[in-house]
Scaffold this motif. Sequence first.
Motif, PDB file in Angstrom:
ATOM      1  N   ILE A  63       0.841  -1.201   0.000  1.00  0.00           N
ATOM      2  CA  ILE A  63       0.000   0.000   0.000  1.00  0.00           C
ATOM      3  C   ILE A  63       0.880   1.257   0.000  1.00  0.00           C
ATOM      4  O   ILE A  63       0.577   2.246  -0.667  1.00  0.00           O
ATOM      5  CB  ILE A  63      -0.969  -0.004   1.200  1.00  0.00           C
ATOM      6  CG1 ILE A  63      -2.066  -1.044   0.973  1.00  0.00           C
ATOM      7  CG2 ILE A  63      -1.579   1.360   1.454  1.00  0.00           C
ATOM      8  CD1 ILE A  63      -2.981  -0.783  -0.196  1.00  0.00           C
ATOM      9  N   SER A 109      -4.246   7.905  -6.210  1.00  0.00           N
ATOM     10  CA  SER A 109      -4.842   6.642  -6.650  1.00  0.00           C
ATOM     11  C   SER A 109      -6.215   6.441  -6.016  1.00  0.00           C
ATOM     12  O   SER A 109      -6.437   6.754  -4.847  1.00  0.00           O
ATOM     13  CB  SER A 109      -3.934   5.471  -6.261  1.00  0.00           C
ATOM     14  OG  SER A 109      -4.591   4.245  -6.480  1.00  0.00           O
ATOM     15  N   SER A 110      -7.125   5.883  -6.801  1.00  0.00           N
ATOM     16  CA  SER A 110      -8.466   5.613  -6.281  1.00  0.00           C
ATOM     17  C   SER A 110      -8.455   4.525  -5.205  1.00  0.00           C
ATOM     18  O   SER A 110      -9.434   4.370  -4.467  1.00  0.00           O
ATOM     19  CB  SER A 110      -9.405   5.213  -7.424  1.00  0.00           C
ATOM     20  OG  SER A 110      -8.964   4.012  -8.021  1.00  0.00           O
ATOM     21  N   LEU A 111      -7.343   3.797  -5.103  1.00  0.00           N
ATOM     22  CA  LEU A 111      -7.242   2.772  -4.057  1.00  0.00           C
ATOM     23  C   LEU A 111      -7.399   3.352  -2.658  1.00  0.00           C
ATOM     24  O   LEU A 111      -7.895   2.681  -1.761  1.00  0.00           O
ATOM     25  CB  LEU A 111      -5.909   2.030  -4.151  1.00  0.00           C
ATOM     26  CG  LEU A 111      -5.769   0.991  -5.243  1.00  0.00           C
ATOM     27  CD1 LEU A 111      -4.403   0.314  -5.166  1.00  0.00           C
ATOM     28  CD2 LEU A 111      -6.872  -0.038  -5.175  1.00  0.00           C
ATOM     29  N   GLN A 112      -6.990   4.603  -2.473  1.00  0.00           N
ATOM     30  CA  GLN A 112      -7.088   5.202  -1.149  1.00  0.00           C
ATOM     31  C   GLN A 112      -8.537   5.272  -0.676  1.00  0.00           C
ATOM     32  O   GLN A 112      -8.800   5.227   0.520  1.00  0.00           O
ATOM     33  CB  GLN A 112      -6.440   6.573  -1.098  1.00  0.00           C
ATOM     34  CG  GLN A 112      -7.171   7.665  -1.851  1.00  0.00           C
ATOM     35  CD  GLN A 112      -6.474   9.003  -1.718  1.00  0.00           C
ATOM     36  OE1 GLN A 112      -6.163   9.424  -0.609  1.00  0.00           O
ATOM     37  NE2 GLN A 112      -6.217   9.650  -2.842  1.00  0.00           N
ATOM     38  N   HIS A 172     -10.702   3.007  -1.211  1.00  0.00           N
ATOM     39  CA  HIS A 172     -11.150   1.631  -0.978  1.00  0.00           C
ATOM     40  C   HIS A 172     -10.238   0.899   0.000  1.00  0.00           C
ATOM     41  O   HIS A 172     -10.331  -0.314   0.147  1.00  0.00           O
ATOM     42  CB  HIS A 172     -11.214   0.871  -2.300  1.00  0.00           C
ATOM     43  CG  HIS A 172     -12.086   1.532  -3.320  1.00  0.00           C
ATOM     44  ND1 HIS A 172     -13.451   1.526  -3.227  1.00  0.00           N
ATOM     45  CD2 HIS A 172     -11.765   2.257  -4.421  1.00  0.00           C
ATOM     46  CE1 HIS A 172     -13.958   2.215  -4.243  1.00  0.00           C
ATOM     47  NE2 HIS A 172     -12.953   2.664  -4.976  1.00  0.00           N
ATOM     48  N   SER A 173      -9.356   1.639   0.652  1.00  0.00           N
ATOM     49  CA  SER A 173      -8.385   0.987   1.545  1.00  0.00           C
ATOM     50  C   SER A 173      -9.063   0.286   2.713  1.00  0.00           C
ATOM     51  O   SER A 173      -8.539  -0.708   3.225  1.00  0.00           O
ATOM     52  CB  SER A 173      -7.345   1.989   2.037  1.00  0.00           C
ATOM     53  OG  SER A 173      -7.963   3.010   2.799  1.00  0.00           O
ATOM     54  N   ILE A 214     -10.024  -3.066   1.180  1.00  0.00           N
ATOM     55  CA  ILE A 214      -8.805  -3.803   0.826  1.00  0.00           C
ATOM     56  C   ILE A 214      -8.104  -4.339   2.072  1.00  0.00           C
ATOM     57  O   ILE A 214      -7.627  -5.479   2.078  1.00  0.00           O
ATOM     58  CB  ILE A 214      -7.852  -2.911  -0.005  1.00  0.00           C
ATOM     59  CG1 ILE A 214      -8.496  -2.555  -1.336  1.00  0.00           C
ATOM     60  CG2 ILE A 214      -6.510  -3.587  -0.220  1.00  0.00           C
ATOM     61  CD1 ILE A 214      -7.785  -1.452  -2.105  1.00  0.00           C
TER      62      ILE A 214
END
Length: 195
Positions: free
Chosen positions: A66, A76-79, A81-82, A85
Amino acid sequence: MGFVAYLRGFVPWIVAGVVSGFVDWRWGAVSGVVSGLLLLFQDRRRGVDLDALILEASTIVYFVVIGAVSVADPESSLQHHSDVISFVWLAATAWGSLAIRRPFTLGIAKRQTPREYWDMPEFVQVNNYITSAWGAGFTFIAVVLAVGNAVNAPVWVGISAHVIGLAAPIVFTKVYPERAQRRLLESQGLTSVPR
């Protein structure tokens, strides 16, 4: 040491969550790696075997990955959805440790249990159940958060998922081993652990 040993492995997740909330996800990942490494080194210095550190090792790998993503692409769009995740990762750690027949709670339990009980099938079975309870809790939280995010559910849905998904395995971890030990002793005609 007792029950606190089970919760100790989650310290980096808590630290990372707090730091991410106050600063950003990059510093949250860094704090997760640093606190995870500190716990790992502390345990290794005390002589804790690597098989007792599955959760700690998995946690460090998660925060390194991460962290790399967050540094490479801070937007990043991942942040966003962390939360999902992280619980998918924890669930994968629990279920994966069961799949390889090394439930992550087994090493933790060995720190609190005399060596003569370690090879008993009942001891391993208790830890299979405890790890399954944690895996189910992590999976429940991940699913509820994913669905909640998809439908823009109110905040209380995610909070409730965290409370239920963590409280249930905590209670199970505290209560089940005592009941299993009592049943084992009764089956052997004993009322307390032999000295």
